[in-house]
Write a protein that holds these residues in place. Structure first.
Motif, short mmCIF file in Angstrom:
data_model
loop_
_atom_site.label_atom_id
_atom_site.label_comp_id
_atom_site.label_asym_id
_atom_site.label_seq_id
_atom_site.Cartn_x
_atom_site.Cartn_y
_atom_site.Cartn_z
N ALA A 97 0.78 -1.23 -0.02
CA ALA A 97 -0.07 -0.07 -0.08
C ALA A 97 0.92 1.25 -0.15
O ALA A 97 0.37 2.31 0.23
CB ALA A 97 -0.87 -0.02 1.23
N LEU A 98 2.12 1.26 -0.11
CA LEU A 98 2.90 2.11 -0.22
C LEU A 98 3.02 2.93 -1.40
O LEU A 98 2.83 2.28 -2.74
CB LEU A 98 4.44 1.76 0.03
N GLN A 99 3.34 4.33 -1.54
CA GLN A 99 3.39 5.08 -2.80
C GLN A 99 4.75 4.40 -3.58
O GLN A 99 4.76 4.38 -4.68
CB GLN A 99 3.62 6.43 -2.62
N HIS A 100 5.71 4.42 -2.57
CA HIS A 100 7.10 3.70 -3.20
C HIS A 100 7.44 2.66 -2.13
O HIS A 100 7.50 2.95 -0.94
CB HIS A 100 8.17 4.94 -3.41
N HIS A 115 -17.09 16.37 7.80
CA HIS A 115 -17.52 17.87 7.72
C HIS A 115 -17.65 18.43 6.38
O HIS A 115 -17.45 19.59 6.27
CB HIS A 115 -16.63 18.58 8.52
N GLY A 116 -18.12 17.81 5.36
CA GLY A 116 -18.33 18.45 4.04
C GLY A 116 -17.19 18.63 3.45
O GLY A 116 -16.92 19.32 2.24
N ARG A 117 -16.18 17.95 3.69
CA ARG A 117 -14.69 18.16 3.05
C ARG A 117 -14.14 16.76 2.67
O ARG A 117 -14.42 15.64 3.46
CB ARG A 117 -13.71 18.55 3.86
N ALA A 118 -13.41 16.52 1.51
CA ALA A 118 -12.87 15.21 0.98
C ALA A 118 -11.34 15.19 1.37
O ALA A 118 -10.84 15.93 1.07
CB ALA A 118 -12.98 15.33 -0.48
N TRP A 119 -11.34 14.00 1.79
CA TRP A 119 -9.75 13.72 2.28
C TRP A 119 -9.17 12.62 1.83
O TRP A 119 -10.06 11.46 1.66
CB TRP A 119 -9.78 13.70 3.79
N CYS A 120 -7.85 12.15 1.94
CA CYS A 120 -7.26 10.99 1.87
C CYS A 120 -6.43 11.04 3.28
O CYS A 120 -5.37 12.04 3.22
CB CYS A 120 -6.34 11.00 0.50
N LEU A 121 -6.37 10.02 3.68
CA LEU A 121 -5.26 9.59 5.02
C LEU A 121 -4.51 8.63 4.42
O LEU A 121 -4.91 7.53 4.06
CB LEU A 121 -6.12 9.34 6.11
N TYR A 122 -3.01 9.12 4.52
CA TYR A 122 -2.07 8.18 3.99
C TYR A 122 -1.14 7.83 5.30
O TYR A 122 -0.57 9.01 5.97
CB TYR A 122 -1.14 8.65 2.75
N VAL A 123 -1.03 6.71 5.71
CA VAL A 123 -0.19 6.46 6.93
C VAL A 123 1.01 5.56 6.52
O VAL A 123 0.71 4.36 5.82
CB VAL A 123 -0.97 5.79 8.00
N VAL A 124 2.36 5.91 6.86
CA VAL A 124 3.21 4.82 6.74
C VAL A 124 4.04 4.31 8.07
O VAL A 124 4.25 5.12 8.93
CB VAL A 124 4.39 5.53 5.79
#
Length: 154
Positions: A97-100, A115-124
């Motif tokens: 699941a890593l970008q690299h 809260h009406g906002r679009a997000w991406c959560l990325y955790v390494v």
């Protein structure tokens, strides 16, 4: 515990976290949106949205978190239809699941609306083998992040 706030995001990290909340500089007609970077190590001055430049410096004991906002029109759209995720389980982290791909590291990525906002959560996490302890560290930080509606003071 200190508080870091900006652009409608409030974070209350425990001691030892390097946390930044910012927006990239935009060239017209482009727009930019809020980004939170948090790491258990000192991040370099320049870090890509999803941690490029920082994750390469992680030790096996470290965690990196990126919370990246997308255009408001994306909130609630199919990709972002899920509610805010978490807490995570150690099994949620994957080496694929890593970008690299980086030796020993694992990650996860979730898209959601809050809260009406679009997000991406990325955790390494720095070590797949130590994912139980590192997942707990990541969950502690993520639980201390509050997203506010547009126009709310941060």
């Amino acid at each position: 515990m200190s508080v870091v706030a900006g652009h409608g995001i409030v974070a209350a990290p425990s001691r030892g976290w390097d946390v930044r909340i910012f927006r990239r500089r935009a060239e017209a007609p482009e727009t930019t949106h809020a980004i939170l970077h948090a790491a258990t190590f000192a991040m370099p001055a320049i870090v890509g949205d999803y941690g490029d430049g920082a994750v390469q410096r992680m030790s096996p004991a470290d965690v990196f978190v990126a919370l990246c906002e997308f255009h408001p029109s994306s909130a609630g759209a199919a990709l972002f239809a899920a509610p805010r995720p978490g807490p995570f389980a150690p099994g949620d982290f994957s080496r694929t699941a890593l970008q690299h791909a980086m030796g020993g590291q694992a990650g996860l990525q979730r898209f959601f609306s809050d809260h009406g906002r679009a997000w991406c959560l990325y955790v390494v996490i720095g070590s797949y083998d130590d994912r139980v302890r590192l997942t707990s560290k990541a969950n502690q930080l993520i639980a201390g992040i509050e997203v506010q509606q547009f126009g709310a003071p941060a």
